[in-house]
Scaffold this motif. Sequence first.
Motif, short mmCIF file in Angstrom:
data_model
loop_
_atom_site.label_atom_id
_atom_site.label_comp_id
_atom_site.label_asym_id
_atom_site.label_seq_id
_atom_site.Cartn_x
_atom_site.Cartn_y
_atom_site.Cartn_z
N ARG A 170 0.82 -1.22 0.00
CA ARG A 170 0.00 0.00 0.00
C ARG A 170 0.85 1.26 0.00
NH1 ARG A 170 -2.16 -0.71 4.66
NH2 ARG A 170 -0.73 0.69 5.75
N ASP A 171 1.87 1.32 0.85
CA ASP A 171 2.63 2.55 1.04
C ASP A 171 3.75 2.74 0.03
OD1 ASP A 171 0.94 2.81 3.18
OD2 ASP A 171 2.48 2.58 4.73
N PHE A 172 4.28 1.64 -0.51
CA PHE A 172 5.46 1.76 -1.37
C PHE A 172 5.30 1.06 -2.72
CE2 PHE A 172 6.77 1.98 3.06
CZ PHE A 172 7.46 3.18 3.08
N GLY A 173 4.15 0.43 -2.94
CA GLY A 173 3.93 -0.24 -4.21
C GLY A 173 4.73 -1.50 -4.40
N MET A 174 5.29 -2.07 -3.33
CA MET A 174 6.07 -3.29 -3.45
C MET A 174 5.18 -4.47 -3.80
SD MET A 174 8.87 -3.25 -0.32
CE MET A 174 9.50 -4.87 -0.80
N THR A 175 5.69 -5.37 -4.63
CA THR A 175 5.07 -6.68 -4.80
C THR A 175 5.50 -7.53 -3.61
OG1 THR A 175 5.13 -6.51 -7.20
CG2 THR A 175 4.94 -8.72 -6.26
N THR A 176 4.54 -8.07 -2.89
CA THR A 176 4.86 -8.76 -1.64
C THR A 176 4.17 -10.13 -1.58
OG1 THR A 176 3.03 -7.60 -0.54
CG2 THR A 176 5.24 -6.67 -0.28
N HIS A 177 4.82 -11.02 -0.88
CA HIS A 177 4.28 -12.34 -0.57
C HIS A 177 4.50 -12.58 0.92
CE1 HIS A 177 4.04 -13.50 -4.89
NE2 HIS A 177 5.13 -12.74 -4.99
N ALA A 178 3.47 -13.01 1.62
CA ALA A 178 3.58 -13.21 3.06
C ALA A 178 3.86 -14.67 3.39
CB ALA A 178 2.29 -12.78 3.75
N VAL A 179 4.73 -14.87 4.37
CA VAL A 179 4.88 -16.18 5.00
C VAL A 179 4.49 -16.03 6.47
CG1 VAL A 179 6.70 -16.94 3.42
CG2 VAL A 179 7.33 -15.79 5.54
N GLY A 180 4.10 -17.14 7.06
CA GLY A 180 3.63 -17.08 8.44
C GLY A 180 4.67 -17.53 9.44
N PHE A 181 4.23 -17.65 10.68
CA PHE A 181 5.08 -18.07 11.79
C PHE A 181 4.69 -19.47 12.26
CE2 PHE A 181 5.87 -13.51 13.61
CZ PHE A 181 6.80 -13.29 12.61
N SER A 182 5.62 -20.11 12.90
CA SER A 182 5.35 -21.36 13.61
C SER A 182 6.24 -21.36 14.86
CB SER A 182 5.62 -22.57 12.71
OG SER A 182 5.21 -23.76 13.36
N TYR A 183 6.54 -22.53 15.37
CA TYR A 183 7.38 -22.63 16.57
C TYR A 183 8.20 -23.90 16.48
CZ TYR A 183 4.30 -26.24 18.47
OH TYR A 183 3.59 -27.40 18.65
N ASP A 184 9.24 -23.97 17.27
CA ASP A 184 10.14 -25.12 17.26
C ASP A 184 9.58 -26.19 18.19
OD1 ASP A 184 12.24 -26.94 17.54
OD2 ASP A 184 13.77 -25.40 17.33
N ARG A 185 9.09 -27.26 17.60
CA ARG A 185 8.46 -28.33 18.40
C ARG A 185 9.45 -29.07 19.29
NH1 ARG A 185 5.06 -27.24 14.38
NH2 ARG A 185 2.87 -27.89 14.51
N GLU A 186 10.73 -28.98 18.98
CA GLU A 186 11.73 -29.62 19.83
C GLU A 186 12.00 -28.82 21.10
OE1 GLU A 186 15.19 -30.19 17.50
OE2 GLU A 186 14.26 -31.62 16.12
N LEU A 187 11.61 -27.54 21.10
CA LEU A 187 11.89 -26.68 22.24
C LEU A 187 10.67 -26.35 23.09
CD1 LEU A 187 14.35 -24.07 20.65
CD2 LEU A 187 14.93 -25.87 22.29
N TYR A 188 9.48 -26.25 22.45
CA TYR A 188 8.32 -25.71 23.16
C TYR A 188 7.20 -26.74 23.22
CZ TYR A 188 10.91 -21.45 22.40
OH TYR A 188 11.91 -20.50 22.39
N CYS A 189 6.82 -27.07 24.44
CA CYS A 189 5.69 -27.97 24.67
C CYS A 189 5.13 -27.67 26.06
CB CYS A 189 6.09 -29.43 24.56
SG CYS A 189 7.31 -29.96 25.79
N ARG A 190 3.93 -28.13 26.31
CA ARG A 190 3.28 -27.87 27.60
C ARG A 190 3.83 -28.79 28.67
NH1 ARG A 190 -3.30 -27.58 28.43
NH2 ARG A 190 -3.26 -26.39 30.40
N VAL A 191 4.32 -28.21 29.75
CA VAL A 191 4.83 -28.95 30.90
C VAL A 191 3.84 -28.74 32.06
CG1 VAL A 191 6.72 -29.16 32.56
CG2 VAL A 191 7.22 -28.61 30.15
#
Length: 365
Positions: A170-191
């Motif tokens: 919108r502000d600069f006329g860039m052609t853009t593609h979005a990627v999302g976020f996730s998390y490291d399953r080896e590090l984060y889990c419910r304890v």
Amino acid sequence: MPTIDPIAYWSWTRAEPFGDASQAAKPGTLNWFVPPMGKGSGGHLNIFRFVRNLEAMGFECRVIVCNDGNPLPPAQAKSNIDSWFFPLKARVYFHPQQEIPPAAISVATGWQTAYPVKAFRGAGHRCYFVQDYEPWFHGPGTESLLAEETYRFGFLGITAGDWLAEKLHRDFGMTTHAVGFSYDRELYCRVPKRDTEPRVFFYARPPTPRRAFDLGLLVLSALAQRHPEIDICMAGWDLSNYVIPFRAQTAGLLALDKLSDLYSQCDAALVLSLTNASLLPLELMASGCAVVSNRGRNVEWLLDETVAVLVEPRIEALVEGLEKAVYDVGLHDRLVENALRRVAATNWVKEAEKMAAVFRALSSS
């Protein structure tokens, strides 16, 4: 007094073209231009996570460290990346000290790196991996203007989330593609939580203004006055020289493999994001901790009210949000269960596949 030479200091923004434009680049090669790195850098962690996944998909990656005032031997820099972040196949180069090999695509990863990418002649295409809106990292002035200018360089943008993709287009006329976020399953889990004490976590990082450390302290101080029974935990920076006017545990900079247990022992976490959202909410959610954050399109591309308490970034509103997350058991449990399902549906490899598709389409155009 030492001599100050502003022209010399900013000389890299006017870099002469460099690199061999006559040498054909091997298909599938990616030059990643990165800022000088330090242990614990979240921005570098995310860059190298994508590099690792793209290498597994067949891309040949190189890491180009830009304008490091004290460059290491490349082998030592490679060893640091492997031990601090991820083991990579990528060779490491330093610009401007070394000749940079040509690549099918060169990728800027921060505003300072966009200037050498613009000047590099050995690139078939130029992309810009934008993880945050960096002009807002600085007050109005030289840095903010120079950072903003990089969005006008004509690079194809790959952004962390939809908010940045929309803003840059919108502000600069860039052609853009979005990627999302996730998390490291080896590090984060419910304890399982080991006690019944009410407990709140705060990501405390004073040198990063966009994480609103002072506002967070004001919120926690008001919360502690209302509820002295709440344990408050803070991590993210050494706070030993800060006056903390309430009872709190300050864990400083913790190793990544220690974070999930800390998060799991907390009922709620205060996460303030004044520019783009960070990975932290997903890591907290994966650890079973309810997230309280500020409203804003910059946050709500990642979070909504089914998985987090979202309020206006005002002291009273944030205090009330934390109270709800801690003491409204039905709300707390609902948020945690929804959040666990949400993060379980995310995957870093899928996000890297989106990036790979952009690079393949660009190479074939």
